[in-house]
Design an enzyme around this catalytic site. Structure first.
Site, PDB file in Angstrom:
ATOM      1  N   LEU A   1      -4.414  -1.268   1.869  1.00 42.42           N
ATOM      2  CA  LEU A   1      -4.993  -1.215   0.528  1.00 42.42           C
ATOM      3  C   LEU A   1      -6.460  -0.837   0.590  1.00 42.42           C
ATOM      4  O   LEU A   1      -7.208  -1.397   1.384  1.00 42.42           O
ATOM      5  CB  LEU A   1      -4.853  -2.591  -0.133  1.00 42.42           C
ATOM      6  CG  LEU A   1      -3.448  -3.195  -0.122  1.00 42.42           C
ATOM      7  CD1 LEU A   1      -3.485  -4.630  -0.607  1.00 42.42           C
ATOM      8  CD2 LEU A   1      -2.506  -2.366  -0.972  1.00 42.42           C
TER       9      LEU A   1
ATOM     10  N   GLY B   1       0.768  -1.243   0.000  1.00 40.11           N
ATOM     11  CA  GLY B   1       0.000   0.000   0.000  1.00 40.11           C
ATOM     12  C   GLY B   1       0.795   1.287   0.000  1.00 40.11           C
ATOM     13  O   GLY B   1       0.239   2.354   0.248  1.00 40.11           O
TER      14      GLY B   1
ATOM     15  N   ALA C   1      -4.933   9.042  -0.958  1.00 40.15           N
ATOM     16  CA  ALA C   1      -6.285   8.503  -0.795  1.00 40.15           C
ATOM     17  C   ALA C   1      -7.262   9.518  -0.216  1.00 40.15           C
ATOM     18  O   ALA C   1      -8.467   9.339  -0.316  1.00 40.15           O
ATOM     19  CB  ALA C   1      -6.253   7.244   0.066  1.00 40.15           C
TER      20      ALA C   1
ATOM     21  N   LYS D   1     -14.931  -0.795   5.173  1.00 41.75           N
ATOM     22  CA  LYS D   1     -14.132  -0.795   6.410  1.00 41.75           C
ATOM     23  C   LYS D   1     -14.838  -1.560   7.530  1.00 41.75           C
ATOM     24  O   LYS D   1     -14.182  -2.201   8.355  1.00 41.75           O
ATOM     25  CB  LYS D   1     -13.806   0.630   6.857  1.00 41.75           C
ATOM     26  CG  LYS D   1     -12.837   1.380   5.927  1.00 41.75           C
ATOM     27  CD  LYS D   1     -11.479   0.708   5.778  1.00 41.75           C
ATOM     28  CE  LYS D   1     -10.453   1.656   5.158  1.00 41.75           C
ATOM     29  NZ  LYS D   1      -9.172   0.956   4.861  1.00 41.75           N
TER      30      LYS D   1
ATOM     31  N   TYR E   1     -18.071   9.215   2.702  1.00 41.90           N
ATOM     32  CA  TYR E   1     -17.247   8.011   2.852  1.00 41.90           C
ATOM     33  C   TYR E   1     -17.998   6.790   2.285  1.00 41.90           C
ATOM     34  O   TYR E   1     -17.395   5.868   1.763  1.00 41.90           O
ATOM     35  CB  TYR E   1     -16.827   7.799   4.306  1.00 41.90           C
ATOM     36  CG  TYR E   1     -15.602   6.928   4.448  1.00 41.90           C
ATOM     37  CD1 TYR E   1     -14.409   7.261   3.803  1.00 41.90           C
ATOM     38  CD2 TYR E   1     -15.627   5.757   5.203  1.00 41.90           C
ATOM     39  CE1 TYR E   1     -13.289   6.458   3.911  1.00 41.90           C
ATOM     40  CE2 TYR E   1     -14.508   4.958   5.330  1.00 41.90           C
ATOM     41  CZ  TYR E   1     -13.345   5.303   4.688  1.00 41.90           C
ATOM     42  OH  TYR E   1     -12.237   4.505   4.792  1.00 41.90           O
TER      43      TYR E   1
END
Ligand code: IMJ
Length: 260
Positions: free
Chosen positions: A96, A14, A200, A166, A159
């Site tokens: 990742l 990552g 990100a 997540k 999000y």
């Protein structure tokens, strides 16, 4: 040295650039004496490869491998290389995540089936096949660390599908913890990092407002750094954390304890 990771061989995934949380983790693992393997996302022009190679060269990784987790063969090849070079693995760092840009703005209910599958495949599912391939190589007391975010448990604007991914990732941490612990004391944990300016996050609308909000309201009145997340990952992969598994540890300047 506060934490001793000498003789530990750790794979870090990552890293995209010098703002990546995975880069903060790799630097602190190296500072604690770990021997590193680094993976990069292969692309046609080899841009990530060149960038990540140059960035990580000072850490003298003994393995530098392509890894696109959507390709099961690449996952297998990474662990074949680890088996040949190291014979064992003491740590796996999973940093990742990916969702389509259109999925990270507007209504969550507008998420397409394809967008949902891709976000969950890359951001959550990928931890399982990586652990599966790593399983026969894990040493006694080896550790796995992944990165999560508060959006897994709270509805954070935009999000969206990443929050759902997540949440799945945090649940995966518990199931993998239950699976990998009994045989060789392998521990699996997640770090829930506060908002940090990274590749990100930079592409995201409202990230600066989010950061200002943390600076105003978090108990520590500031955001956290990639290095602070790296220090916690180092702790979790060290023998000092031998009793911790299946947890989500918050490295967020205390933000999540607030009621409002
Ligand atoms: C991401 C989206 C919306 C709000 C967000 C974030 N906030 C924070 C993030 C408040 C802190 C960053 N974050 C925690 C992530 O997990 C980001 C994942 C991500 C980011 C992108 C941007 C570029 C792209 N796809 C992405 N996929 C996942 O095309």
């Amino acid at each position: 040295m506060l934490l001793d990771l000498s003789n530990k061989k750790i794979l870090v995934t990552g890293i995209a650039n010098n703002r990546s949380i995975a880069w903060g983790i790799a630097q602190q693992l190296k500072a604690a004496g770990a021997e590193l393997g680094i993976t990069y996302l292969p692309d046609e022009k080899g841009r990530f490869e060149a960038k990540v190679k140059e960035l990580t060269a000072p850490l003298k990784p003994s393995l530098f491998l392509p890894l696109n987790v959507q390709d099961q063969n690449q996952i297998k090849e990474v662990f074949t290389s680890i088996k040949e070079k190291w014979g064992q693995l003491d740590g796996l760092v999973h940093c990742l995540a990916f969702a389509g840009k259109e999925e990270l703005i507007g209504d969550y209910s507008a998420t397409t089936a394809e967008g949902f599958s891709r976000a969950l495949e890359i951001s959550a599912y990928s931890l399982a096949p990586l652990c599966n391939q790593a399983k026969p190589l894990f040493s006694e007391g080896a550790g796995v660390v992944t990165l999560t975010y508060l959006g897994a448990e709270r509805a954070i604007p935009n999000y969206n599908v990443m929050g759902v991914a997540k949440a799945a990732l945090e649940a995966s941490v518990r199931y993998l913890s239950a699976e990998l612990g009994p045989e060789r004391q392998v521990r699996v944990n997640a770090i829930s990092a506060g908002p940090i300016r990274t590749l990100a996050s930079s592409a995201i609308g409202g990230i600066l407002d989010m950061i200002h909000n943390v600076e105003e309201k978090a108990p520590l009145r500031r955001t956290v750094t990639q290095i602070e997340v790296g220090n916690t990952a180092t702790f979790l992969l060290s023998d000092m954390a031998s009793g911790i598994s299946g947890q989500t540890i918050y490295v967020d300047a205390g933000y999540c304890i607030n009621g409002m």
